[in-house]
Design an enzyme around this catalytic site. Sequence first.
Site, PDB file in Angstrom:
ATOM      1  N   TYR A  33      47.677  43.094  37.037  1.00 35.59           N
ATOM      2  CA  TYR A  33      47.293  41.839  37.074  1.00 35.59           C
ATOM      3  C   TYR A  33      47.903  40.709  35.986  1.00 35.59           C
ATOM      4  CZ  TYR A  33      43.393  41.453  40.351  1.00 35.59           C
ATOM      5  OH  TYR A  33      42.486  41.522  41.220  1.00 35.59           O
ATOM      6  N   LYS A  70      44.539  57.100  40.069  1.00 36.22           N
ATOM      7  CA  LYS A  70      46.005  57.523  41.048  1.00 36.22           C
ATOM      8  C   LYS A  70      46.731  58.499  40.187  1.00 36.22           C
ATOM      9  CE  LYS A  70      47.178  57.746  45.090  1.00 36.22           C
ATOM     10  NZ  LYS A  70      46.609  58.419  46.350  1.00 36.22           N
ATOM     11  N   ASP A  88      41.649  56.707  46.250  1.00 35.31           N
ATOM     12  CA  ASP A  88      41.583  56.610  47.592  1.00 35.31           C
ATOM     13  C   ASP A  88      40.233  57.516  48.096  1.00 35.31           C
ATOM     14  OD1 ASP A  88      43.205  58.840  46.698  1.00 35.31           O
ATOM     15  OD2 ASP A  88      44.242  59.046  48.337  1.00 35.31           O
ATOM     16  N   ASP A 101      39.076  45.925  41.139  1.00 41.25           N
ATOM     17  CA  ASP A 101      38.805  44.917  41.966  1.00 41.25           C
ATOM     18  C   ASP A 101      38.209  45.273  43.377  1.00 41.25           C
ATOM     19  OD1 ASP A 101      38.951  42.264  42.825  1.00 41.25           O
ATOM     20  OD2 ASP A 101      41.012  42.676  43.684  1.00 41.25           O
ATOM     21  N   ASP A 161      34.260  45.609  45.367  1.00 41.84           N
ATOM     22  CA  ASP A 161      34.097  44.722  46.694  1.00 41.84           C
ATOM     23  C   ASP A 161      33.279  45.854  47.347  1.00 41.84           C
ATOM     24  OD1 ASP A 161      35.071  42.463  45.732  1.00 41.84           O
ATOM     25  OD2 ASP A 161      36.044  41.835  47.625  1.00 41.84           O
TER      26      ASP A 161
HETATM   27  C1  IPM Z   1      37.333  39.146  41.615  1.00 42.90           C
HETATM   28  C2  IPM Z   1      38.296  38.226  42.043  1.00 42.90           C
HETATM   29  C3  IPM Z   1      39.396  37.729  41.344  1.00 42.90           C
HETATM   30  C4  IPM Z   1      40.311  38.888  40.743  1.00 42.90           C
HETATM   31  C5  IPM Z   1      40.296  37.018  41.950  1.00 42.90           C
HETATM   32  C6  IPM Z   1      39.782  35.705  42.668  1.00 42.90           C
HETATM   33  C7  IPM Z   1      41.413  36.516  41.179  1.00 42.90           C
HETATM   34  O1  IPM Z   1      38.721  38.962  43.398  1.00 42.90           O
HETATM   35  O2  IPM Z   1      36.989  38.662  40.269  1.00 42.90           O
HETATM   36  O3  IPM Z   1      37.005  40.359  41.634  1.00 42.90           O
HETATM   37  O4  IPM Z   1      41.030  39.778  41.681  1.00 42.90           O
HETATM   38  O5  IPM Z   1      40.116  39.784  39.792  1.00 42.90           O
HETATM   39 MG    MG Z   2      37.717  40.763  43.742  1.00 43.09          MG
END
Ligand code: IPM
Ligand code: MG
Length: 369
Positions: free
Chosen positions: A143, A200, A232, A256, A260
Amino acid sequence: MSTSSPYRIAVIKGDGIGPEIVSSAMKVLSSAAARFGFGVEYNEVLAGGCAIDACGVPLPSYTLDACRASDAVLLGAVGGPKWDGIEPSRRPERALLGLRSGLGLYANLRPALLFPELASASPLKNAGAIDILIVRELTGGIYFGENGSYESSDLLADGTVKGKVAYDTEAYSEGEIRRIVKQAFEFARGRGRKLTLVDKANVLASSRLWREVASSVASDYPDVALDFLYVDNCTMQLIGRPSSFDVIVTSNMFGDIISDEAGMITGSIGMLPSASLGAPETPGMYEPIHGSAPDIAGTGKANPLATILSAAMMLRWSLGEKAAADAIEDAVKKVVADGYRTPDIASGADGEISVDTDGMTEAVLKALG
Ligand code: IPM
Ligand code: MG
């Protein structure tokens, strides 16, 4: 309990449903403050799309200054289709990256907890008990690594000109890895005493450094079991055996992605809070893990619980008001157990009470007493 000066909270409502859910959390925070005998003072500042509209940039410097001068930051969500056409370096999401790096918030805590009453909302057939803490490195890696693009006239094997090349780099220093891994060990020590490093290492040199550093830090935590998992494989294991995870520590990018996934298996992304922490003297930032959901903004459909739970994390990790944090978390558990449901967590089962954002907030305030 404290009778000293009020805590100073920088509030970034942001875009989409941000203003609605943050207002809910502020009501709950103020109510907890009154009940537990401390004060909170809010300083509302702009970041994200609304800041682009008002000042032309996603993160005005006065916002960062206000955050730096606060005890903690409460954030709703930023972004929306209105700003989709803007060039990448000025998009609303840049505000988040600027706040993270500007405040030095290197440790991102994303608890993924399945409320037993919401098990039917999980896409997993037999979810079991899920209680995972993801500790994501937040200010390094790909990032923030060196990136760029250039024209190359070199040829590929088939004789084609390479043309434009773009690159992002994943670089981690020993120091960056050590501080986040130590944090993760500390959290694991306070919970189920199991830490999984997700990487990884079969491909990436940076991952091999993570393993090396984690193995050396492990000797200070003989009471915590450390294991390693390729990312993975981790995405499969999170679905196959989610109950067996306790604390996961990982890089910015992998964190990240798997956070999710963890959000999905716990049923509703509308329930999950997060904390971003730096050095002890810097303010932490607290936000729901979901986005600004512009499609439901202003409809009353937004679930405020993730933001309310983020306020509880703020009380626990930045303000040291653990009793108030417990009380808010207990109140949320109670309203969920009592059947209060915003549309995202409704299943249509008997006994459910359908509520909108305000209705859910009122229910939490009542449960808080
Ligand atoms: C998160 C989001 C952010 C990230 C984006 C919106 C920049 O996906 O906080 O997980 O990738 O960190
Ligand atoms: Mg995210």
